[in-house]
Scaffold this active site. Structure first.
Site, short mmCIF file in Angstrom:
data_model
loop_
_atom_site.label_atom_id
_atom_site.label_comp_id
_atom_site.label_asym_id
_atom_site.label_seq_id
_atom_site.Cartn_x
_atom_site.Cartn_y
_atom_site.Cartn_z
N TYR A 26 0.83 -1.21 0.00
CA TYR A 26 0.00 0.00 0.00
C TYR A 26 0.87 1.26 0.00
O TYR A 26 0.57 2.23 -0.69
CB TYR A 26 -0.94 -0.01 1.21
CG TYR A 26 -1.75 1.25 1.35
CD1 TYR A 26 -2.87 1.47 0.53
CD2 TYR A 26 -1.42 2.23 2.28
CE1 TYR A 26 -3.61 2.64 0.64
CE2 TYR A 26 -2.17 3.39 2.40
CZ TYR A 26 -3.26 3.59 1.58
OH TYR A 26 -4.00 4.74 1.69
N GLU A 27 1.95 1.23 0.78
CA GLU A 27 2.83 2.39 0.89
C GLU A 27 3.88 2.45 -0.22
O GLU A 27 4.75 3.31 -0.20
CB GLU A 27 3.52 2.40 2.26
CG GLU A 27 2.55 2.65 3.39
CD GLU A 27 3.21 2.71 4.76
OE1 GLU A 27 4.35 2.20 4.92
OE2 GLU A 27 2.58 3.25 5.68
N GLU A 84 4.11 2.09 15.50
CA GLU A 84 4.96 1.91 14.31
C GLU A 84 4.11 1.66 13.07
O GLU A 84 4.36 2.24 12.02
CB GLU A 84 5.93 0.75 14.54
CG GLU A 84 6.82 0.45 13.36
CD GLU A 84 7.84 1.54 13.08
OE1 GLU A 84 8.30 1.62 11.92
OE2 GLU A 84 8.20 2.31 13.98
N VAL A 88 -5.34 -1.81 8.24
CA VAL A 88 -6.61 -2.52 8.15
C VAL A 88 -6.76 -2.97 6.70
O VAL A 88 -6.55 -2.17 5.77
CB VAL A 88 -7.80 -1.61 8.56
CG1 VAL A 88 -9.12 -2.30 8.34
CG2 VAL A 88 -7.65 -1.19 10.03
N GLY A 96 -14.69 0.36 11.24
CA GLY A 96 -14.39 0.78 12.60
C GLY A 96 -13.17 0.09 13.18
O GLY A 96 -12.79 0.34 14.32
N GLY A 98 -9.90 0.37 12.40
CA GLY A 98 -8.80 1.29 12.66
C GLY A 98 -9.05 2.10 13.92
O GLY A 98 -8.16 2.24 14.77
N ASN A 125 -0.66 10.23 2.16
CA ASN A 125 -1.74 9.33 2.59
C ASN A 125 -2.91 10.14 3.17
O ASN A 125 -3.19 10.11 4.36
CB ASN A 125 -1.20 8.32 3.60
CG ASN A 125 -2.16 7.17 3.83
OD1 ASN A 125 -3.31 7.22 3.43
ND2 ASN A 125 -1.68 6.14 4.50
N TYR A 132 -6.98 10.62 11.02
CA TYR A 132 -6.28 11.03 12.24
C TYR A 132 -6.76 12.40 12.72
O TYR A 132 -6.92 12.62 13.92
CB TYR A 132 -4.76 11.04 12.02
CG TYR A 132 -4.19 9.68 11.66
CD1 TYR A 132 -4.73 8.52 12.20
CD2 TYR A 132 -3.12 9.57 10.80
CE1 TYR A 132 -4.21 7.27 11.87
CE2 TYR A 132 -2.59 8.33 10.48
CZ TYR A 132 -3.14 7.19 11.01
OH TYR A 132 -2.62 5.96 10.69
#
Length: 159
Positions: A26-27, A84, A88, A96, A98, A125, A132
């Site tokens: 994903y990253e 770290e 999900v 829900g 995360g 992201n 967040y």
């Protein structure tokens, strides 16, 4: 179906490893993954664990994880928790999971008298950043993460 959060056990190594590989994909960092199951087992469940893992489950299926460890704030004189990795699986996003992982981490932080819960997020992201912000997290704009690894780490150690 509800989300349950539990502490990981050695039986979760395959799931944890799979989440790490999925997060790296994903990253766009799959090329950077060097960890294997034996290394995870040693550092998560060996004689001196270096990190802890929470597993998010929907039914009996693991759908996410949070890997964290303690740090220490000299200004506060209290420990903190550094998250770290939080991941999900795509099919469980929006369920829900995360938030449930972060709620449990906040509960652990308070129970352990931690001053803070911190983590990093890639600047591209936006879905994660928006999530967040929605839970009240604030960016630390005046701080820049520094890293020393690989040959630079070895060179410094050998100085």
């Amino acid at each position: 179906m509800t989300i349950a959060i539990r502490e990981a056990t050695p039986d979760d190594i395959d799931a944890i490893h799979g989440f790490i590989l999925a997060l790296a994909a994903y990253e766009k960092l799959s090329h950077a993954v060097r960890v294997d199951r034996a290394t995870l087992d040693r550092h998560l469940f060996g004689p001196r664990p270096m990190a802890e893992v929470l597993i998010a489950e929907r039914g009996a299926v693991a759908v996410g994880f949070a890997l964290f460890f303690h740090n220490f704030s000299t200004f506060e004189g209290r420990p903190g928790i550094y998250l770290e990795d939080l991941f999900v699986s795509p099919e469980a996003r929006g369920s829900g999971a995360g938030k449930a992982l972060l709620v449990r981490l906040a509960q652990i932080a308070l129970a352990r008298d931690c001053a803070r819960l911190e983590w990093s997020v890639l600047d591209w992201n936006t879905p994660a950043i928006d999530f967040y912000r929605a839970i009240g997290a604030q960016p630390m704009d005046e701080w820049t993460l520094q890293r020393l690894d690989g040959n630079a780490l070895v060179a410094l150690a050998e100085t």
